[in-house]
Design an enzyme around this catalytic site. Structure first.
Site, short mmCIF file in Angstrom:
data_model
loop_
_atom_site.label_atom_id
_atom_site.label_comp_id
_atom_site.label_asym_id
_atom_site.label_seq_id
_atom_site.Cartn_x
_atom_site.Cartn_y
_atom_site.Cartn_z
N SER A 135 -1.93 -12.42 -6.94
CA SER A 135 -3.14 -11.51 -7.13
C SER A 135 -4.09 -11.94 -8.09
O SER A 135 -3.74 -12.05 -9.11
CB SER A 135 -2.63 -10.03 -7.28
OG SER A 135 -3.46 -9.19 -7.65
N LYS A 161 -4.43 -12.93 -2.63
CA LYS A 161 -4.84 -11.46 -2.63
C LYS A 161 -5.98 -11.50 -3.80
O LYS A 161 -5.84 -12.00 -4.77
CB LYS A 161 -3.76 -10.44 -3.06
CG LYS A 161 -4.45 -9.24 -3.70
CD LYS A 161 -3.24 -8.31 -3.64
CE LYS A 161 -3.08 -7.01 -4.84
NZ LYS A 161 -2.16 -6.15 -5.10
N LYS A 163 -8.81 -8.98 -5.63
CA LYS A 163 -9.43 -7.56 -6.07
C LYS A 163 -10.79 -7.51 -5.67
O LYS A 163 -11.61 -8.77 -5.74
CB LYS A 163 -9.52 -7.46 -7.40
CG LYS A 163 -7.89 -7.32 -7.90
CD LYS A 163 -7.30 -6.38 -7.33
CE LYS A 163 -5.93 -6.25 -8.19
NZ LYS A 163 -5.01 -5.02 -7.68
N ASP A 188 -7.54 -6.06 -2.12
CA ASP A 188 -7.06 -4.73 -2.84
C ASP A 188 -8.38 -4.21 -3.55
O ASP A 188 -8.89 -4.89 -4.31
CB ASP A 188 -5.96 -5.23 -3.98
CG ASP A 188 -5.26 -3.89 -4.22
OD1 ASP A 188 -5.79 -2.80 -3.93
OD2 ASP A 188 -4.38 -3.96 -5.10
N GLU A 213 -5.97 -3.63 1.07
CA GLU A 213 -4.99 -2.65 0.41
C GLU A 213 -5.82 -1.35 -0.33
O GLU A 213 -6.90 -1.95 -0.84
CB GLU A 213 -4.47 -3.45 -0.62
CG GLU A 213 -3.24 -2.82 -1.52
CD GLU A 213 -2.58 -3.69 -2.57
OE1 GLU A 213 -2.77 -5.15 -2.23
OE2 GLU A 213 -1.92 -3.25 -3.23
N ASP A 238 -1.07 1.60 -1.29
CA ASP A 238 -0.41 1.20 -2.68
C ASP A 238 -0.24 2.61 -3.25
O ASP A 238 0.71 3.43 -3.26
CB ASP A 238 -1.00 0.19 -3.35
CG ASP A 238 -0.65 -0.04 -4.60
OD1 ASP A 238 0.21 0.55 -5.36
OD2 ASP A 238 -1.26 -0.90 -5.37
N LYS A 262 6.31 -0.62 -4.82
CA LYS A 262 6.57 -0.98 -6.19
C LYS A 262 7.41 0.05 -6.66
O LYS A 262 7.20 1.25 -6.83
CB LYS A 262 5.03 -0.85 -7.00
CG LYS A 262 4.10 -1.74 -6.68
CD LYS A 262 2.80 -1.27 -7.39
CE LYS A 262 1.72 -2.30 -7.09
NZ LYS A 262 0.22 -1.85 -7.87
N GLY A 290 3.20 -5.48 -7.48
CA GLY A 290 3.31 -5.96 -8.89
C GLY A 290 2.57 -4.96 -9.90
O GLY A 290 1.62 -4.56 -9.57
O1 OSB Z 1 -3.04 -2.79 -7.16
O2 OSB Z 1 -1.41 -3.95 -7.06
C1 OSB Z 1 -2.25 -3.52 -7.85
C2 OSB Z 1 -1.91 -4.86 -11.31
C3 OSB Z 1 -1.57 -3.61 -12.12
C4 OSB Z 1 -1.99 -2.51 -11.37
C5 OSB Z 1 -2.31 -2.49 -10.12
C6 OSB Z 1 -2.06 -3.72 -9.34
C7 OSB Z 1 -1.93 -4.76 -10.00
C8 OSB Z 1 -1.94 -6.31 -9.21
C9 OSB Z 1 -1.27 -7.41 -9.94
O3 OSB Z 1 -2.52 -6.49 -8.08
C10 OSB Z 1 -0.01 -7.85 -9.18
C11 OSB Z 1 0.79 -8.78 -10.18
O4 OSB Z 1 1.92 -8.26 -10.83
O5 OSB Z 1 0.80 -9.97 -9.89
MG MG Z 2 -2.75 -2.47 -5.37
#
Ligand code: OSB
Ligand code: MG
Length: 369
Positions: A135, A161, A163, A188, A213, A238, A262, A290
């Site tokens: 990510s 992925k 953001k 995401d 996402e 999510d 999660k 994650g």
């Molecule tokens: O939206 O998936 C998410 C990290 C912190 C809070 C929300 C998210 C995330 C990540 C990181 O996308 C994923 C990772 O731990 O590699």
């Molecule tokens: Mg997410």
């Protein structure tokens, strides 16, 4: 198994590089490590409540309060026959999923160790290796993003992925797709858009994304259902999914066609398994999300992701993608084929590096009978 002692540690770990999302930029990650001692066995869990209430309403102080004043008193000194018995004991507590998941994870580890089986085995895992992705936070330019993606692909990661946020969306997707035509790519938004932004997502529909996402509200199921009907690309929820009930509503309303699981967001591995099984029966793929966990939380995530319906690569990356030094040994690594090995030793299957754990501990408190 009699619960003799529980210890909480507020940890703070510096990220190897800042992580920018529509919720802001994180430079370090604060979580709570939960240690449970029971009849000579030690179980470890991680509560993924963060320093800020931006992803979730929970924070380290709220999770600490719920753990200390409600969850820990409900299990301390009890002779528990199962994790389910512990969950029943604190089911009167509403919400606070991350607080619950941290304690539950430590109990699962302790039970697995007391039975001399791996956590993957106890949870019903079937895989020895899991597919993993990475990510990537919002970058300053398309060129820096392309460089980052090249680096992660060279390490073997199976999917990328990115953001997105208003102003940082289509041009990044467009440049990645041009540079890497066959890339398995997903985005995401962390709830940064509203249904009036539908046109942006109609355009995204042309980029063969694996999924989109959480584009809309952090608790929304209704507007996602409206949006999904207008798109070919699957929406993946999510933030909106806190339970099996939320999952049922989202599937019935066609609010998403993929679910990110999660354990911290849904209260633990037990609820995660229920969601996993339900989705499997509806042919809804799931993948493991994650929360920038330390190796303790990551170990639990890897075990859960070894269940059969985790068919898409997870946000479970190598320790070094997050931290210079992890708090477990061995650290988690990605194989050149983009997989991660599921630990086979009892419980979470990795040792806690006490020297590193001490180093990252900001505050600790222990509770005994
Ligand atoms: O939206 O998936 C998410 C990290 C912190 C809070 C929300 C998210 C995330 C990540 C990181 O996308 C994923 C990772 O731990 O590699
Ligand atoms: Mg997410």
């Amino acid at each position: 198994m009699k619960i003799d002692r529980i210890e909480l540690r507020h940890i703070k770990m510096i990220l190897v590089s800042p992580f920018t999302t529509s919720m802001g930029t994180e430079y370090d990650e604060e979580h709570i490590i939960v240690r449970v001692d029971a009849e000579g066995v030690t179980g470890w869990g991680e509560s993924v409540a963060e320093g800020t209430p931006y992803y979730s309403y929970e924070t380290v102080p709220t999770a600490w309060h719920i753990l200390k004043d409600f969850l820990i008193p409900s299990v301390l000194g009890k002779d528990l026959q199962s994790v389910d018995e512990a969950i029943k004991g604190y089911s009167i507590v509403r919400g606070h999923m991350m607080a619950k998941a941290g304690l539950e994870a430590a109990l699962w580890d302790a039970f697995a160790k007391s039975r001399n089986v791996s956590l993957s085995n106890l949870l019903g895992g079937t895989r020895k290796k899991i597919d993993v992705g990475v990510s990537i936070g919002i970058q300053d330019s398309e060129a820096t993003l392309i460089k980052k993606v090249e680096g992660y692909l060279a390490e073997g990661y199976k999917r990328i992925k990115i953001k997105i946020a208003p102003g940082h969306d289509l041009r990044y997707v467009d440049s990645l797709r041009k540079e890497f035509p066959g890339l398995i790519l997903q985005v995401d938004a962390n709830s940064a858009y509203s249904i009036s932004d539908l046109d942006i997502f109609r355009k995204m529909d042309d980029y063969a994304l694996l999924l989109i996402e959480q584009p809309l509200g952090y608790d929304d199921i209704f507007f996602h259902s409206k949006m999904q009907k207008e798109l070919k690309t699957p929406i993946c929820l999510d933030e909106s999914i806190h339970s099996l009930d939320d999952t049922m509503a989202a599937i019935e309303l066609d609010s998403c066609r993929i679910i990110n699981i999660k354990p911290g967001r849904v209260g633990g591995f037990t609820e995660s398994k229920l969601i996993h099984d339900y989705c499997a029966s509806f042919n809804i793929p799931v993948w493991h999300g994650g929360m920038l966990e330390s190796g303790i939380g990551r170990a639990g995530n890897v075990a859960l992701a070894s269940l059969p319906n985790f068919t898409l690569p997870g946000d479970i990356s190598a320790s070094k993608r997050y931290y210079t030094e992890d708090i477990v040994e061995p650290e988690f690594v990605v194989n050149p084929d983009g997989t991660m090995d599921v630990p086979v030793k009892p419980g979470i299957g990795v040792e806690v590096n006490m020297r590193m754990l001490e180093k990252v501990t900001v505050r600790s408190e222990s509770f005994s009978i």
